[in-house]
Write a protein that holds these residues in place. Structure first.
Motif, PDB file in Angstrom:
ATOM      1  N   ASN A 127       0.816  -1.217   0.000  1.00 10.19           N
ATOM      2  CA  ASN A 127       0.000   0.000   0.000  1.00 10.19           C
ATOM      3  C   ASN A 127       0.850   1.267   0.000  1.00 10.19           C
ATOM      4  OD1 ASN A 127      -2.730  -1.053   0.147  1.00 10.19           O
ATOM      5  ND2 ASN A 127      -2.235  -1.739   2.218  1.00 10.19           N
ATOM      6  N   TYR A 133      -3.512  -1.942  -3.685  1.00  9.30           N
ATOM      7  CA  TYR A 133      -4.656  -1.962  -2.768  1.00  9.30           C
ATOM      8  C   TYR A 133      -4.804  -3.345  -2.113  1.00  9.30           C
ATOM      9  CZ  TYR A 133      -6.402   2.400  -4.897  1.00  9.30           C
ATOM     10  OH  TYR A 133      -6.551   3.698  -5.328  1.00  9.30           O
ATOM     11  N   HIS A 157      -9.513  -1.494  -0.194  1.00  8.87           N
ATOM     12  CA  HIS A 157      -9.752  -1.637  -1.642  1.00  8.87           C
ATOM     13  C   HIS A 157     -10.553  -0.453  -2.170  1.00  8.87           C
ATOM     14  CE1 HIS A 157      -8.038  -5.592  -2.174  1.00  8.87           C
ATOM     15  NE2 HIS A 157      -8.579  -5.937  -1.016  1.00  8.87           N
ATOM     16  N   ARG A 162      -9.071   5.202   1.965  1.00  8.94           N
ATOM     17  CA  ARG A 162      -7.613   5.293   1.972  1.00  8.94           C
ATOM     18  C   ARG A 162      -7.116   6.708   2.276  1.00  8.94           C
ATOM     19  NH1 ARG A 162      -5.036   0.881  -0.588  1.00  8.94           N
ATOM     20  NH2 ARG A 162      -3.291   2.224  -1.162  1.00  8.94           N
TER      21      ARG A 162
END
Ligand code: F3S
Length: 383
Positions: A127, A133, A157, A162
């Motif tokens: 990541n 991902y 994902h 994120r």
């Protein structure tokens, strides 16, 4: 396969997923017989006997022993037989013969590529360094993903999940973070302890090396559950986010010195230096050889753990005899944390790995000190 799919769906539902997605690479942890014991062995045997096979590129974490050197490591024959049977079953099921916690060296993930990886240190690298991902999967669930080529669409994902949420200010540590694996490790160690499962963002004037990021992500994932950090000059999407509004934490030199001093960095009490958590890269070993090139011999024994892939490179380039001459013990397919060969074996181990600092005392009853990678050779070199 039906059961595997059901388990993935169930976990996905709990995580709020509305669908499954395809993954291009699965990495499975929990392969060392030392860690999984009889229950894990039976679980793998059950899958093997039901004749399921991997449907996607799938790699495996380290074992409890070096496949070739297990006798030299004084591994009990009964243990070795179980471990070899696990290896045979998994290879027949279609897994790559990887036995490493650095699967990104074998197949670097692409940016935004969906993966199902177990092994928290590798997840952090996927990541953070590659911008791929993946969630931090449990070993058995990753194994299920390898059989169906799918994972649940939730957690990291999804782009929205994120976003960084804590800005970490390193002040006078910035330069050290960029060059010293021991200091980067201790910063990861502190961040993991302080903010556990957040997504930190670290502004940085300098560009750290690959090995520094490897040390940092492994430590942050060991003390906390950090699976993604935005590091300036490293993480692909770093500039996408406005970090002025984020909550801030500061880490200062004293906190880092405390981690090192708390564990009594007194080199006279150390009988082994351990390099290779996560598994050492070629560059890491070449750096070490370069640092000790003017030493007649090493004052302290050095253990290096690495993948068979890196080992072959060293072998093909004539570097193994050089390491042996210096008194370095190089083991592959395993590491001192997941092998029974290292339980309570030494008085004190020194390492620049924050992850090893966290696990060696807990898993191997092994007193451990964290040292600076830049100063390490100075402690051990006899001219
Ligand atoms: Fe790898 Fe062993 Fe460290 S599996 S990340 S070297 S604990």
């Amino acid at each position: 396969m039906q059961k595997a799919l059901k388990a993935i769906v169930k976990v996905g539902e709990t995580m709020g997923a509305d669908r499954l997605i395809q993954v291009n690479h699965v990495h499975v942890s929990g392969i060392s017989y030392y860690n999984i014991g009889e229950a894990g062995y039976k679980f793998i045997e059950l899958l093997y006997n039901s004749k399921v096979r991997t449907v996607v590129y799938s790699t495996l974490n380290p074992l409890g022993m070096d496949i070739e050197k297990w006798k030299e490591m004084k591994i009990h024959e009964e243990f070795a037989n179980k471990q070899l049977r696990i290896v045979q079953m998994l290879l027949e099921m279609g897994f790559e013969r990887s036995f490493t916690c650095t699967p990104y060296i074998l197949r670097p993930p692409a940016r935004k590529e969906h993966l199902a990886w177990a092994e928290s240190s590798a997840v952090g690298m996927a990541n953070t360094y590659y911008g791929a991902y993946t969630n931090r999967e449990a070993g058995p669930l990753a194994l299920f993903s390898s059989l169906v080529g799918r994972t649940y669409y939730a957690g990291l994902h999804i782009e929205e999940n994120r976003r960084p949420n804590v800005k970490v200010i390193l002040n006078e540590l910035e330069r050290w973070f960029a060059i010293d694996k021991g200091i980067a490790s201790s910063i990861g160690y502190v961040i993991g302890e302080k903010i556990s499962d957040a997504i930190p963002l670290i502004p940085l004037k300098y560009k750290p090396s690959f090995e520094v990021i490897k040390a940092y992500t492994a430590a942050a994932a060991a003390t906390g559950s950090i699976a993604l950090t935005y590091i300036e000059n490293i993480t692909p999407d770093f500039s996408k986010y406005n970090h002025e509004t984020l909550e801030r934490i500061e880490i200062d030199k004293k906190e880092i010195e405390k981690i090192m001093e708390d564990r009594e960095v007194d080199i006279s009490k150390i009988d082994v230096i351990f390099i290779g958590c996560p598994h050492a890269t070629v560059e890491e070993i070449l750096d070490f050889l370069n640092d000790v090139k003017d030493c007649r011999k090493l004052k302290i024994k050095v253990i290096v753990s690495t993948s068979s892939f890196v080992y072959s490179y060293l072998e093909n380039n004539g570097l193994i005899p050089k390491l042996i001459r210096l008194g370095v013990d190089i083991i592959k397919d395993t590491c001192p944390i997941v092998s029974p060969a290292f339980y309570s074996k030494y008085k004190r181990i020194a390492t620049y790995s924050g992850k090893a600092l966290f696990y060696l005392p807990r898993q191997q009853n092994q007193p451990t000190s964290l040292i600076s990678s830049e100063r390490m050779w100075g402690y051990i070199c006899e001219k």
